[in-house]
Scaffold this active site. Sequence first.
Site, PDB file in Angstrom:
ATOM      1  N   GLY A  89       0.794  -1.217   0.000  1.00  0.00           N
ATOM      2  CA  GLY A  89       0.000   0.000   0.000  1.00  0.00           C
ATOM      3  C   GLY A  89       0.831   1.273   0.000  1.00  0.00           C
ATOM      4  O   GLY A  89       2.061   1.257   0.107  1.00  0.00           O
ATOM      5  N   HIS A  90       0.131   2.389  -0.093  1.00  0.00           N
ATOM      6  CA  HIS A  90       0.794   3.693  -0.122  1.00  0.00           C
ATOM      7  C   HIS A  90       1.629   3.906   1.141  1.00  0.00           C
ATOM      8  O   HIS A  90       1.250   3.507   2.242  1.00  0.00           O
ATOM      9  CB  HIS A  90      -0.243   4.814  -0.259  1.00  0.00           C
ATOM     10  CG  HIS A  90      -1.161   4.933   0.931  1.00  0.00           C
ATOM     11  ND1 HIS A  90      -0.828   5.631   2.074  1.00  0.00           N
ATOM     12  CD2 HIS A  90      -2.387   4.411   1.153  1.00  0.00           C
ATOM     13  CE1 HIS A  90      -1.808   5.559   2.950  1.00  0.00           C
ATOM     14  NE2 HIS A  90      -2.774   4.816   2.416  1.00  0.00           N
ATOM     15  N   ASP A  91       2.795   4.489   0.966  1.00  0.00           N
ATOM     16  CA  ASP A  91       3.681   4.882   2.068  1.00  0.00           C
ATOM     17  C   ASP A  91       4.216   3.715   2.894  1.00  0.00           C
ATOM     18  O   ASP A  91       4.766   3.927   3.975  1.00  0.00           O
ATOM     19  CB  ASP A  91       2.985   5.887   3.000  1.00  0.00           C
ATOM     20  CG  ASP A  91       2.585   7.152   2.267  1.00  0.00           C
ATOM     21  OD1 ASP A  91       3.485   7.884   1.823  1.00  0.00           O
ATOM     22  OD2 ASP A  91       1.369   7.392   2.115  1.00  0.00           O
ATOM     23  N   GLY A 131       1.044   2.730   4.972  1.00  0.00           N
ATOM     24  CA  GLY A 131       1.806   3.219   6.108  1.00  0.00           C
ATOM     25  C   GLY A 131       2.443   2.157   6.971  1.00  0.00           C
ATOM     26  O   GLY A 131       3.088   2.486   7.975  1.00  0.00           O
TER      27      GLY A 131
END
Length: 222
Positions: free
Chosen positions: A141-143, A161
């Site tokens: 996922g993002h980050d 995250g």
Amino acid sequence: MSKVILLGAGGLAREVLDGIEACQRAGQDIQPIGYIDADAALWGQEINGLPVLGGLDWFDEAPGRRDIPLIAAIGAPRSRRHMVQEALRRGLQFTSLVHPAVHLSSRAQLGLGVVILAGCVVENRASIGDFTVINNLCFIGHDVQLGAYCTLAPGALLAGGSRLGDGVDFGIGAATRQGVTIGSGAVIGGQAMIVEDVPANAVVVGVPGRVMRFFTPAWEEE
């Protein structure tokens, strides 16, 4: 063609070879010439049409061999680190492999010697550490931040995250809640659901994930 050699001759190496062949079909200029493995019993054998060339000493036995880069194709994080560090100590080169059937955000960052196999999604601002292996059908996922020498088994799901330290062995179909941190050297069992932070070197199983014991020797001590 650009020659490459697979570091490792086990199951992951055969999967990586499939990825190389997919890259060839997609028009990439890449040609595998064989495997390097520490197991002398494999030397001289042929696996999926390629020879096991020998150990790391093979690179010093003829001119020009040291110019051929390696792809780190050893599944276990600790074994991969051991072999990669020895290869780097000898001045050998590494390259990465990203299967053409990967969705890779243009804003993701990849370290040196990364392997990402078919069907994976690597989202916006994800960061993948050096010599990490992401097996088939994983979602990053993002980050998300992945340290060096991690292994993600097929179907791993890392919510946005999430942060994994170095050498995390993340099991098949396991998943994280958004923003979770997993310490270096941790082992996450298949299908586990990680909903809270995991300490370094912990072995975690279940839904929700629970610490069963601690892996020894610790990642930092090897």
